[in-house]
Design a protein around this motif. Structure first.
Motif, PDB file in Angstrom:
ATOM      1  N   ARG A  25      91.578  93.476  24.236  1.00 30.88           N
ATOM      2  CA  ARG A  25      91.707  92.277  23.417  1.00 30.88           C
ATOM      3  C   ARG A  25      91.839  92.584  21.930  1.00 30.88           C
ATOM      4  N   GLY A  26      91.062  93.510  21.439  1.00 32.71           N
ATOM      5  CA  GLY A  26      91.104  93.804  20.012  1.00 32.71           C
ATOM      6  C   GLY A  26      89.754  93.730  19.337  1.00 32.71           C
ATOM      7  N   THR A  27      88.812  93.018  19.942  1.00 24.31           N
ATOM      8  CA  THR A  27      87.443  93.014  19.426  1.00 24.31           C
ATOM      9  C   THR A  27      86.526  93.461  20.554  1.00 24.31           C
ATOM     10  N   LEU A  28      85.558  94.268  20.213  1.00 27.63           N
ATOM     11  CA  LEU A  28      84.663  94.832  21.225  1.00 27.63           C
ATOM     12  C   LEU A  28      83.895  93.747  21.964  1.00 27.63           C
ATOM     13  N   GLU A  29      83.477  92.707  21.245  1.00 26.53           N
ATOM     14  CA  GLU A  29      82.713  91.634  21.878  1.00 26.53           C
ATOM     15  C   GLU A  29      83.550  90.936  22.946  1.00 26.53           C
ATOM     16  N   SER A  30      84.780  90.595  22.607  1.00 21.75           N
ATOM     17  CA  SER A  30      85.665  89.936  23.573  1.00 21.75           C
ATOM     18  C   SER A  30      86.032  90.872  24.703  1.00 21.75           C
ATOM     19  N   ASP A  31      86.290  92.145  24.377  1.00 24.78           N
ATOM     20  CA  ASP A  31      86.617  93.122  25.424  1.00 24.78           C
ATOM     21  C   ASP A  31      85.512  93.201  26.469  1.00 24.78           C
ATOM     22  N   LEU A  32      84.269  93.314  26.012  1.00 24.53           N
ATOM     23  CA  LEU A  32      83.144  93.455  26.934  1.00 24.53           C
ATOM     24  C   LEU A  32      82.942  92.188  27.762  1.00 24.53           C
ATOM     25  N   LEU A  33      82.993  91.048  27.121  1.00 19.30           N
ATOM     26  CA  LEU A  33      82.780  89.782  27.823  1.00 19.30           C
ATOM     27  C   LEU A  33      83.874  89.529  28.853  1.00 19.30           C
ATOM     28  N   LEU A  34      85.135  89.634  28.438  1.00 22.83           N
ATOM     29  CA  LEU A  34      86.241  89.286  29.328  1.00 22.83           C
ATOM     30  C   LEU A  34      86.508  90.355  30.384  1.00 22.83           C
ATOM     31  N   SER A  35      86.298  91.630  30.055  1.00 21.75           N
ATOM     32  CA  SER A  35      86.555  92.660  31.064  1.00 21.75           C
ATOM     33  C   SER A  35      85.519  92.608  32.187  1.00 21.75           C
ATOM     34  N   THR A  36      84.272  92.332  31.858  1.00 23.52           N
ATOM     35  CA  THR A  36      83.268  92.216  32.928  1.00 23.52           C
ATOM     36  C   THR A  36      83.466  90.929  33.722  1.00 23.52           C
ATOM     37  N   PHE A  37      83.911  89.867  33.052  1.00 25.49           N
ATOM     38  CA  PHE A  37      84.236  88.628  33.762  1.00 25.49           C
ATOM     39  C   PHE A  37      85.391  88.868  34.724  1.00 25.49           C
ATOM     40  N   ALA A  38      86.422  89.560  34.252  1.00 27.19           N
ATOM     41  CA  ALA A  38      87.584  89.850  35.104  1.00 27.19           C
ATOM     42  C   ALA A  38      87.178  90.710  36.298  1.00 27.19           C
ATOM     43  N   ARG A  39      86.339  91.711  36.065  1.00 29.75           N
ATOM     44  CA  ARG A  39      85.881  92.583  37.156  1.00 29.75           C
ATOM     45  C   ARG A  39      85.135  91.781  38.221  1.00 29.75           C
TER      46      ARG A  39
ATOM     47  N   ASP B  13      95.626  83.586  26.103  1.00 29.84           N
ATOM     48  CA  ASP B  13      96.562  83.400  24.991  1.00 29.84           C
ATOM     49  C   ASP B  13      95.875  82.861  23.742  1.00 29.84           C
ATOM     50  N   GLU B  14      94.652  82.399  23.876  1.00 31.88           N
ATOM     51  CA  GLU B  14      93.901  81.866  22.734  1.00 31.88           C
ATOM     52  C   GLU B  14      93.367  83.023  21.880  1.00 31.88           C
ATOM     53  N   PRO B  15      93.040  82.760  20.606  1.00 39.15           N
ATOM     54  CA  PRO B  15      92.479  83.814  19.751  1.00 39.15           C
ATOM     55  C   PRO B  15      91.144  84.344  20.288  1.00 39.15           C
ATOM     56  N   ASP B  16      90.924  85.638  20.073  1.00 32.72           N
ATOM     57  CA  ASP B  16      89.731  86.318  20.601  1.00 32.72           C
ATOM     58  C   ASP B  16      88.431  85.649  20.196  1.00 32.72           C
ATOM     59  N   TRP B  17      88.274  85.394  18.903  1.00 33.59           N
ATOM     60  CA  TRP B  17      86.995  84.847  18.440  1.00 33.59           C
ATOM     61  C   TRP B  17      86.776  83.432  18.944  1.00 33.59           C
ATOM     62  N   ASP B  18      87.844  82.668  19.146  1.00 34.74           N
ATOM     63  CA  ASP B  18      87.679  81.333  19.713  1.00 34.74           C
ATOM     64  C   ASP B  18      87.128  81.432  21.130  1.00 34.74           C
ATOM     65  N   ILE B  19      87.721  82.293  21.946  1.00 35.20           N
ATOM     66  CA  ILE B  19      87.242  82.461  23.320  1.00 35.20           C
ATOM     67  C   ILE B  19      85.782  82.908  23.312  1.00 35.20           C
ATOM     68  N   TYR B  20      85.472  83.862  22.458  1.00 38.62           N
ATOM     69  CA  TYR B  20      84.107  84.390  22.396  1.00 38.62           C
ATOM     70  C   TYR B  20      83.110  83.298  22.015  1.00 38.62           C
ATOM     71  N   TYR B  21      83.418  82.535  20.982  1.00 38.31           N
ATOM     72  CA  TYR B  21      82.481  81.508  20.533  1.00 38.31           C
ATOM     73  C   TYR B  21      82.437  80.313  21.478  1.00 38.31           C
ATOM     74  N   TRP B  22      83.514  80.016  22.188  1.00 40.76           N
ATOM     75  CA  TRP B  22      83.457  78.962  23.209  1.00 40.76           C
ATOM     76  C   TRP B  22      82.553  79.418  24.352  1.00 40.76           C
ATOM     77  N   ALA B  23      82.708  80.681  24.753  1.00 43.10           N
ATOM     78  CA  ALA B  23      81.918  81.198  25.880  1.00 43.10           C
ATOM     79  C   ALA B  23      80.437  81.295  25.535  1.00 43.10           C
ATOM     80  N   THR B  24      80.116  81.591  24.296  1.00 42.12           N
ATOM     81  CA  THR B  24      78.716  81.702  23.893  1.00 42.12           C
ATOM     82  C   THR B  24      78.170  80.380  23.375  1.00 42.12           C
ATOM     83  N   SER B  25      78.950  79.325  23.452  1.00 36.79           N
ATOM     84  CA  SER B  25      78.581  77.964  23.049  1.00 36.79           C
ATOM     85  C   SER B  25      78.230  77.857  21.564  1.00 36.79           C
TER      86      SER B  25
END
Length: 158
Positions: free
Chosen positions: A79-93, A112-124
């Protein structure tokens, strides 16, 4: 050495107020260029304007479900950010192997959404836009992000 320090904005104290010299910079003039996640500065600097339309996905005609799943695994990891990489890669697995084709297509749109948006939506930390408010996929991602089992997460192998 003094010229290099002068170019970077650092100055050596010429008056000896203490017994040793110190290198100082004016923190009031320069804000932190990399604020930590979940800080007010980071939340403010990573906000996507609401008037921007959702990104249009690239057309991928004749892509098989297996190819789609493999591409989504890769895109979740890189993804480009470590936080998003860790969250989304484990979710995908944990979840991609059991998703239907419709869910995979929805996940593709989410990526397709920006990394930080996905991260902050997922962490509420932020409310998702209307297009993602009632998404069952985003709810699964939020549950995954809560990590209620306190599982130590590491990047899965590609």
């Amino acid at each position: 050495m003094f010229r290099q320090l002068a170019r970077t904005g650092f100055t050596l104290a010429t008056r000896r107020t203490t017994k040793e010299r110190c290198i100082s910079s004016t923190s009031r003039l320069f804000a932190d260029p990399w604020p930590l996640p979940h800080t007010p500065q980071h939340l403010a600097s990573t906000t996507t304007p609401s008037d921007i339309p959702p990104p249009a996905p690239l057309p991928r005609p004749n892509e098989s479900v297996d190819t789609l799943r493999a591409r989504l695994v890769y895109q979740s990891r890189k993804r480009g950010t470590l936080e998003s990489d860790l969250l989304l890669s484990t979710f995908a697995r944990d979840h991609l192997s059991t998703m239907s084709e419709a869910e995979l297509m929805e996940y593709d749109k989410l990526l397709d959404e920006p990394d930080w948006d996905i991260y902050y939506w997922a962490t509420s930390e932020r409310a998702p836009p209307e297009r993602w408010e009632k998404s069952p996929l985003l709810e699964k991602l939020k549950i995954h992000a809560r990590n209620e089992g306190k599982v130590v997460r590491v990047m899965p192998a590609l």
